[in-house]
Design an enzyme around this catalytic site. Structure first.
Site, mmCIF file in Angstrom:
data_model
loop_
_atom_site.group_PDB
_atom_site.id
_atom_site.type_symbol
_atom_site.label_atom_id
_atom_site.label_comp_id
_atom_site.label_asym_id
_atom_site.label_seq_id
_atom_site.Cartn_x
_atom_site.Cartn_y
_atom_site.Cartn_z
ATOM 1 N N CYS A 1 -5.387 -1.628 -0.825
ATOM 2 C CA CYS A 1 -5.872 -0.833 0.293
ATOM 3 C C CYS A 1 -6.851 0.150 -0.333
ATOM 4 C CB CYS A 1 -4.725 -0.193 1.076
ATOM 5 S SG CYS A 1 -3.497 0.676 0.095
ATOM 6 N N VAL A 2 -6.912 1.374 0.103
ATOM 7 C CA VAL A 2 -7.844 2.316 -0.504
ATOM 8 C C VAL A 2 -7.284 2.847 -1.817
ATOM 9 C CG1 VAL A 2 -9.081 4.500 -0.209
ATOM 10 C CG2 VAL A 2 -8.880 2.913 1.714
#
Length: 188
Positions: free
Chosen positions: A129-130
């Site tokens: 994800c981030v």
């Protein structure tokens, strides 16, 4: 990481209830207290951040053949089928890291993608994800529960031996519901 052995968990059985959110958060605080940009948490299964996913050379060095982006179309995640080309299989999950986001809608498709990939000889999967702490970790935990038959408690302990992760409370509630559904199905 050649072999993964499950930690001793004190004879946990299907009757053991899902841990409370507070108990899960305590488990998440235990174990590895830091993480790299990418960590192998199960054989050939990695959790990482957007910077790793956006670096095709790094992915090549790691031997990554499959990418599951849990922040698809997110601000910092430029990956996609066009970005990786034909050398990497890609699945994008447009999840938001918000407690009220229904990430459980993606548990089956994400877990199936990981499972199919890991059953391919030589395959390595990056789930990102981030930051690589909440959304990606949630999908990896769901995979371990759905396809490796780990309880939520076992899955958390297993992942935390290799990476610091901390899904938001809403995601933990959804994982608890999955744990209860799987245990109920196992008792029938």
């Amino acid at each position: 990481m050649a072999e993964t052995s499950l930690p001793e968990l004190g004879g946990e059985d299907k009757a053991t209830p899902c841990p409370s959110i507070l108990e899960l958060e305590e488990l998440l605080r235990a174990g590895k207290s830091s993480c790299s940009r990418v960590d192998e948490v199960w054989p050939n299964l990695f959790i990482g951040d957007a910077a790793t996913a956006n670096n095709r050379f790094e992915l090549w060095k790691l031997g990554i053949t499959h990418v599951l982006n849990a922040a698809h179309k997110g601000l910092y995640c430029q990956g996609g089928p066009d970005f990786y080309g034909s050398s990497v299989s890609y699945l994008g999950v447009p999840a938001h890291d918000l407690p009220d986001f229904d990430i459980s809608a993606y548990f089956s498709s994400a877990a199936d993608f990981i499972h199919r990939a890991l059953n391919t000889p030589g395959a390595k999967v990056l789930v990102h994800c981030v930051v690589g702490v909440s959304r990606s970790a949630t999908l990896v935990l769901a995979y371990l529960m759905l396809h490796q038959r780990l309880s939520l408690r076992q899955a958390v302990i297993t992942v935390r031996q290799h990476r610091w992760v901390f899904p938001n409370r809403g995601f933990l509630h959804q994982l608890c519901r999955l744990d209860q559904q799987l245990r109920g199905a196992g008792q029938s």
